[in-house]
Scaffold this motif. Structure first.
Motif, short mmCIF file in Angstrom:
data_model
loop_
_atom_site.label_atom_id
_atom_site.label_comp_id
_atom_site.label_asym_id
_atom_site.label_seq_id
_atom_site.Cartn_x
_atom_site.Cartn_y
_atom_site.Cartn_z
N GLN B 39 58.53 63.22 18.33
CA GLN B 39 59.66 64.09 18.76
C GLN B 39 60.20 63.74 20.27
N ARG B 47 64.55 60.11 15.98
CA ARG B 47 64.07 61.06 16.70
C ARG B 47 64.87 62.42 15.32
N VAL B 50 63.16 62.63 12.28
CA VAL B 50 61.28 63.40 12.94
C VAL B 50 61.84 65.09 12.64
N THR B 51 62.64 65.89 13.50
CA THR B 51 63.27 66.19 13.92
C THR B 51 63.68 67.37 12.48
N SER B 99 54.40 71.96 16.59
CA SER B 99 54.56 70.22 17.15
C SER B 99 56.07 70.67 18.49
N GLN B 100 56.25 71.89 18.49
CA GLN B 100 57.37 72.56 19.36
C GLN B 100 56.63 72.50 20.73
N ARG B 103 55.44 68.86 22.24
CA ARG B 103 56.86 68.74 23.10
C ARG B 103 56.94 69.41 24.71
#
Lengths: 220, 215, 253
Positions: B39, B47, B50-51, B99-100, B103
């Motif tokens: 991401q 993208r 994935v999002t 994941s956030q 990122r």
């Protein structure tokens, strides 16, 4: 493949019967959690001596699963003669569980208001109440708005836990359909889609609201 | 049944609780790292995809996902064991949150780090692997601990798809005789014993990181 | 107009022809022509926002140019080219903010690219690293982490890290601007020594004393253009361009 799409669509109205309860649980639990969380935090700040006790309570709340807390309230309260509607008991369970997290949100929100702010307010001759109301609180609210918004969505997503104590919210009504029709796949699929949609709509709504109120302060 | 006997009986479910939590980490960690990195770097349709995948796992209600996957997958001809479904759903859900963090940690790294690596002649992949990811993963360690606690607590949900974890054991015992106070206190205590030390550890780490950042 | 300097393209470390770059619609580099000979020491100066950092950062393509030609160590560079990593290994860079890797020790900062990019065995890489740490006079700090060092020490490590790759050319992007005054000298001393050893250097700096002592040529930039270039003796004594006169007036008082 044994999945019947037309059946999945056909039962949507029956599953949706639970949506009112879902929304109600989410609102009660959010208000309860915020109030109780603020209460914990104010208690934690009030006295150095009870600070560790409150800290333990908060950590203990955060260290036990929501489901266990709900079971506990649901089965233990009647033992002491307190029989309340399941929806209320479940909402209180969610309030209790999330109050642990809310207390941390309020802690961070208050900590983030610089000490200079109260000093400045005092040097201007503001009363304590006015200082809290016009100087500290507005800044604290700005700090907590984003994380509170995030938790409101977590709470919404946790409401189906109440199905385990037979509250007829969305998951509960889907399970009812399932046991009536002996088909589990479609009702569960429906409720999955519904919750995803609700949560995405809620995220968008809250983002809009924060933007409109100018409350897009960075979360901590 | 004495309180201690109840505790011991609940403990018989510990194996499943631990198995689901551990297996869940095997889903969560790779998913968090891969999805977070993708991401961060991807553009255009990749993208977007994935999002969408991250949002699906993150924005859904875990308990509903668990029911949905457990009951719906077989209808599509996919047969997985309860443990696998439980670990996968819980793992990907936590991994979506993770994941956030990955990122965010990558984004908050000073871009001088990347430039210094590139200026030394390292490939973009080596810069990611040797310079950016180690720092990002260190920075997200406190978050990782909190998410691990969420995962452990989340394992209670597998009792709803008939896996005999600690919560399921408590329900079984409750059918043997009416003792809600004993049984549910013991159940709460079991999770407290499991998670409280981790919570305290997480708080310590968080404080250490906060002071280090302030310096 | 290309400025004629005493370097033919055969022994040029860097050649720029009509180099242009934009940030969006804002042009940061206007038709820059520049040739830097091997062994030459260049100091780039000018007011902030004049494009001097961008110019240096183009040389190892941390910034890409949109127009014109750029040849570094005999290879033409362009946006999206392959093999950039290999070319960068021959161009050392020192940043204003040091950009040491905080998760690695001083020694590992120095060996990282030797081991991973140059594929040297670990012991050989460490030998080279220690050699260069000695050169910048901090071998005793090899096993510390960057955050345990002062700014001046960190910047010297950064220089050593770049030198480990045995670059043909060193770029310095305001290497002393983030340092406390008492640490500036230790970094400039290392740079001066490097210049004496014959390293090709391009330095963006406001240290006019260093420029006067070390530079073969001063490049003065303003609004994305090279508006004056001269040997330091001439540049400092009587700069031609009014902007350069004004700049020097501010710098020297």
């Amino acid at each position: 493949m044994n999945f019947n799409f037309s059946f999945a669509i056909e039962i949507v109205p029956r599953v949706l019967e639970g949506i009112g309860n879902t929304v109600m649980i989410a609102i009660i639990s959010f208000i309860g959690a915020a109030a109780l969380g603020l209460f914990w935090e104010l208690l934690r700040r009030s006295h150095a001596t009870i600070r560790p006790v409150i800290q333990f309570v908060i950590d203990a709340i955060r260290s036990t699963p929501a489901l266990v807390q709900i079971y506990f309230l649901f089965f233990v309260l009647p033992y002491y003669g307190l029989t309340l509607p399941a929806l209320l008991v479940g909402s209180f369970g969610l309030s209790f569980y999330y109050s642990g997290y809310m207390s941390e949100v309020f802690k961070a929100g208050i900590d983030a208001v610089p000490a200079g702010q109260s000093e400045a307010a005092q040097s201007l001759g503001l009363s304590w109440a006015d200082m809290i109301r016009f100087v500290i609180l507005p800044q604290m609210l700005r700090n907590v708005a984003a994380p509170l918004g995030a938790y409101s969505i977590s709470i919404l997503k946790s409401t189906p836990l109440l199905a385990v104590i037979s509250v007829p919210e969305l998951l509960g009504s889907a399970l009812d359909v399932a046991s009536d029709t002996y088909r589990y796949a479609e009702p569960m699929f429906d409720v999955g889609v519904l919750f995803l949609a609700m949560s995405l709509v809620a995220v968008a709504g809250i983002t809009q609201l924060e933007r409109r109120l100018g409350l897009t302060a960075p979360s901590h | 049944m004495s309180f201690f006997a109840i505790l011991r009986s609940i403990y018989e479910g510990f194996g499943i609780t631990a198995a689901v939590a551990t297996l869940g980490l095997f889903f969560a960690i790779p998913f968090a790292v891969i999805a977070g990195v993708l991401q961060h770097f991807a553009t255009g349709p990749l993208r977007w995809i994935v999002t969408a995948i991250i949002e699906f796992w993150r924005s859904s209600s875990v308990i509903v996902l668990l029911y949905a996957f457990y009951y719906t997958l077989p209808a599509f001809g996919i047969f997985l064991s309860g443990i696998t479904v439980g670990a996968m759903v819980l793992g990907f859900n936590i991994g979506g949150y993770g994941s956030q963090s990955v990122r965010a940690a990558l984004q908050s790294l000073n871009k001088g780090q990347r430039e210094a690596g590139l200026a030394l002649g390292l490939s973009r992949f080596d810069v990611l692997r040797l310079i950016e990811l180690p720092q990002a993963i260190t920075a997200m360690f406190p978050t990782f601990i909190n998410q691990a606690i969420q995962l452990i607590k989340g394992t209670t949900l597998v009792s709803l798809i008939a896996l005999t974890d600690m919560t399921f054991r408590a329900k079984q015992i409750s059918e043997l005789g009416y003792n809600p106070v004993g049984i549910y206190s013991a159940l709460a205590l079991s999770y407290l014993i499991l998670c409280y030390p981790v919570t305290i550890f997480g708080r310590k780490v968080e404080r250490r990181f906060a002071t280090r950042k302030a310096r | 107009m290309a400025v004629q300097m005493n370097s033919s393209s055969d022994n040029a470390a860097v050649t720029m022809e009509q180099l242009c770059k934009w940030y969006g619609s804002f042009q940061v580099l206007h038709n820059v022509d520049l040739s830097v000979a091997v062994g030459e020491r260049i100091v780039v100066c000018g007011p902030s926002g004049s494009g001097k950092s961008t110019l240096v950062r183009c040389i190892n393509q941390l910034e890409t140019h949109e127009k014109g030609r750029l040849i570094v160590n005999g290879v033409e560079l362009y946006k999206g080219m392959r093999g950039l990593a290999e070319l960068r290994r021959d161009v050392g860079m020192v940043f204003q903010q040091f950009n040491l890797f905080p998760h690695l020790t001083v020694l590992d900062n120095c060996t990282l690219a030797l081991v991973r990019a140059r594929k040297l065995p670990r012991d050989q890489a460490e030998e080279i690293a220690m050699e260069n740490l000695k050169k910048v006079r901090i071998p005793e700090q090899a096993h510390k982490f960057p955050t345990q060092l002062s700014g001046g020490q960190q910047q010297r490590v950064a220089i050593a890290r770049a030198l480990c790759m045995k670059p043909k050319l060193m770029l310095f992007d305001e290497p002393t601007s983030a340092l406390d005054p008492e640490m500036i000298k230790e970094v400039l001393d290392v740079m001066t020594e490097l210049a004496r050893d014959g390293m090709t250097m391009i330095c963006v700096t406001h240290e006019m004393g260093f420029a006067r002592e070390v530079a073969d040529r001063i490049i003065f930039m303003d609004s994305g253009r090279i508006i004056e270039q001269a040997a330091p003796s001439k540049f400092f004594k009587n700069p031609e361009h009014p902007r350069a006169q004004q700049f020097l007036g501010q710098m020297l008082h």
